[in-house]
Motif scaffolding. Sequence first.
Motif, short mmCIF file in Angstrom:
data_model
loop_
_atom_site.label_atom_id
_atom_site.label_comp_id
_atom_site.label_asym_id
_atom_site.label_seq_id
_atom_site.Cartn_x
_atom_site.Cartn_y
_atom_site.Cartn_z
N PRO A 120 -40.45 -11.65 -70.12
CA PRO A 120 -39.70 -10.45 -69.69
C PRO A 120 -38.29 -10.74 -69.21
CG PRO A 120 -41.94 -10.42 -68.83
CD PRO A 120 -41.76 -11.77 -69.44
N ALA A 121 -38.08 -11.89 -68.56
CA ALA A 121 -36.74 -12.18 -68.02
C ALA A 121 -35.69 -12.22 -69.11
CB ALA A 121 -36.76 -13.52 -67.28
N LEU A 122 -36.09 -12.56 -70.33
CA LEU A 122 -35.14 -12.71 -71.43
C LEU A 122 -34.72 -11.38 -72.04
CD1 LEU A 122 -36.79 -15.80 -73.16
CD2 LEU A 122 -35.08 -15.77 -71.35
N GLU A 123 -35.29 -10.29 -71.50
CA GLU A 123 -34.91 -8.97 -72.00
C GLU A 123 -33.53 -8.55 -71.50
OE1 GLU A 123 -38.09 -6.37 -70.92
OE2 GLU A 123 -39.57 -7.46 -72.15
N GLN A 124 -33.03 -9.26 -70.51
CA GLN A 124 -31.65 -9.05 -70.04
C GLN A 124 -30.86 -10.30 -70.42
OE1 GLN A 124 -31.22 -7.09 -66.26
NE2 GLN A 124 -29.39 -8.29 -65.75
N PRO A 125 -30.36 -10.37 -71.66
CA PRO A 125 -29.83 -11.64 -72.20
C PRO A 125 -28.49 -12.05 -71.62
CG PRO A 125 -29.53 -9.89 -73.79
CD PRO A 125 -30.33 -9.30 -72.66
N PHE A 126 -28.28 -13.33 -71.63
CA PHE A 126 -27.01 -13.93 -71.24
C PHE A 126 -25.97 -13.74 -72.34
CE2 PHE A 126 -24.31 -17.79 -70.66
CZ PHE A 126 -23.97 -17.65 -69.33
N ILE A 127 -26.43 -13.87 -73.59
CA ILE A 127 -25.56 -13.75 -74.78
C ILE A 127 -26.30 -12.99 -75.86
CG2 ILE A 127 -24.48 -15.07 -76.67
CD1 ILE A 127 -23.93 -17.30 -74.64
N THR A 128 -25.60 -12.16 -76.59
CA THR A 128 -26.17 -11.53 -77.78
C THR A 128 -25.40 -12.01 -79.00
OG1 THR A 128 -24.78 -9.59 -77.44
CG2 THR A 128 -27.03 -9.48 -76.62
N SER B 113 -30.53 -12.72 -64.19
CA SER B 113 -31.54 -12.11 -63.31
C SER B 113 -31.09 -10.73 -62.83
CB SER B 113 -31.80 -13.03 -62.12
OG SER B 113 -30.63 -13.18 -61.33
N ASP B 114 -32.06 -9.93 -62.40
CA ASP B 114 -31.76 -8.58 -61.94
C ASP B 114 -30.81 -8.57 -60.74
OD1 ASP B 114 -33.35 -7.44 -63.89
OD2 ASP B 114 -35.15 -7.38 -62.62
N ASP B 115 -30.93 -9.59 -59.88
CA ASP B 115 -30.06 -9.64 -58.70
C ASP B 115 -28.73 -10.33 -58.99
OD1 ASP B 115 -30.73 -12.31 -58.91
OD2 ASP B 115 -31.90 -12.38 -57.05
N ASN B 116 -28.51 -10.75 -60.26
CA ASN B 116 -27.25 -11.35 -60.71
C ASN B 116 -26.97 -12.72 -60.07
OD1 ASN B 116 -24.99 -11.09 -62.46
ND2 ASN B 116 -23.67 -10.60 -60.72
N GLN B 117 -28.02 -13.36 -59.55
CA GLN B 117 -27.84 -14.65 -58.90
C GLN B 117 -28.15 -15.83 -59.82
OE1 GLN B 117 -29.89 -13.54 -54.81
NE2 GLN B 117 -29.03 -15.60 -54.71
#
Length: 495
Positions: free
Chosen positions: A399-407, A422-426
């Motif tokens: 699930p964490a990879l659903e908010q990708p660093f790069i597309t 991460s959701d908290d942007n940390q």
Amino acid sequence: MMKTLMVQGTTSDAGKSTLVAALCRIFAKRGIKVAPFKPQNMALNSAVTADGGEIGRAQALQAVAANVPAEVDFNPILLKPNSDTGAQVIVHGKALSNMEAGSYHDYKKVAMDAVLTSQKRLSERFELLVVEGAGSPAEINLRENDIANMGYAEAVDCPVIIIADIDKGGVFAHLVGTLSLLSESEQARVKGFVINRFRGDIALLQSGLDWLEQYTNKPVLGVLPYLHDLALDAEDAVAIANKVAKPQLHIAVLLLPHISNHTDFDVLRLQPEIDLHYVRHTQSIPDVDLIIIPGSKNVLSDLAFLKNEGWDKQIHRHLRYSGKVLGICGGLQMLGMRIADPHFVESRLGEAKGLGIANFETQLGQQKVLTQVTGILHLNSSEQQVCGYEIHAGISEGPALEQPFITFEQHPNDFTHDGFISDDNQVAGTYLHGLFDTPDAVNQLVRWLEPETKLTPIDLNQHREQQLNRLADVVEKHMDIEQIINIYDTFSKEK
């Protein structure tokens, strides 16, 4: 017929890589179609070629010096150590298998065929090959079936120059001792010496140079000065020098035993506003803005090392106090819940719990992803194009990879995205190496860490060109280049 010149050293880190790079740049400037070559390299610092192969980082740098694209034939055999006695064997850019030292010693006869195949292919397109040896040709225990030094030179019948580092001390003993341990035919193909990293009054060295030439009947082709602050891609040793008077940002990189591609951090280390600190064995992670967990050639082993150092607890404490963490390649994998290596690709450890910072798992496969890529970085709720390269055997899912660093708009392996934020942007993670080689990517990283910080990022490619030209100018001034040309020209005519 392509001409060949080989540079061998009395020791590791004698200056072979930098001298080959300098000669490639000097000859390229003179209009000679030159290419670098290293028959066998052992290093964890590698590069990906445009056609999806893997070679030593030094040969990629030397290709830049020669003004030619990097290709797998420049380094046909690459050994990437994953333990004290074993390494992954990469032939013509592709991973073949893991071998223990004894098994590889027997494999050298087959490896020589790959080396000579690359030599032949390059001979069809280049006028000159400048070859880098490995270690020392006088390592008696490695002489049998040698493909890295004199074994190669004898096979292709090329002249050799030997470089020694005077800064280590005992330079005359190094040169005379190395020469004396060679066979008669090998001694005959040594056409001269180069003394590297000299500082002081050259007049005080002259009597030693005269003695060396008289004793060996070989010329000293040059005495190269110690170049302070020369910053070029390191073949293997981690460059840790980082002097910052008034840093605006503090970054800690964990120095893992099997750290790979540490050149990822060169541009950050060179940035005058950033204090980049390598955290070593027995040291605690200092109070910093960012902790980076780097790539690793043996992720499970390095993860165990990280935990034994107590760094896992320190990372979690850093996050509780609103610090940020970035994982790259193996470092990305460590941030997840679990890492599995069912095929024992990197070690016999099998699997381990990750740091549990992000909800995903990684499994190491038998096929390695090797590619250069371009994508859109999503680090600051903006879209910034970035470039990099991938070298990994792991596939991460969760699930964490659903908010990708790069597309990716287009990926050679049809991947649509990479890494996570991460959701908290940390916390962030990515498989991409070389991510911060461009000024725009550095700016994005700085904005993520401290939005109010302003700096002018170094352009690493431009900086590399400046350093190569500086190196070439110094070598051309202090070496007899015309005699070097005469050596390989004469040798070629006599063949």
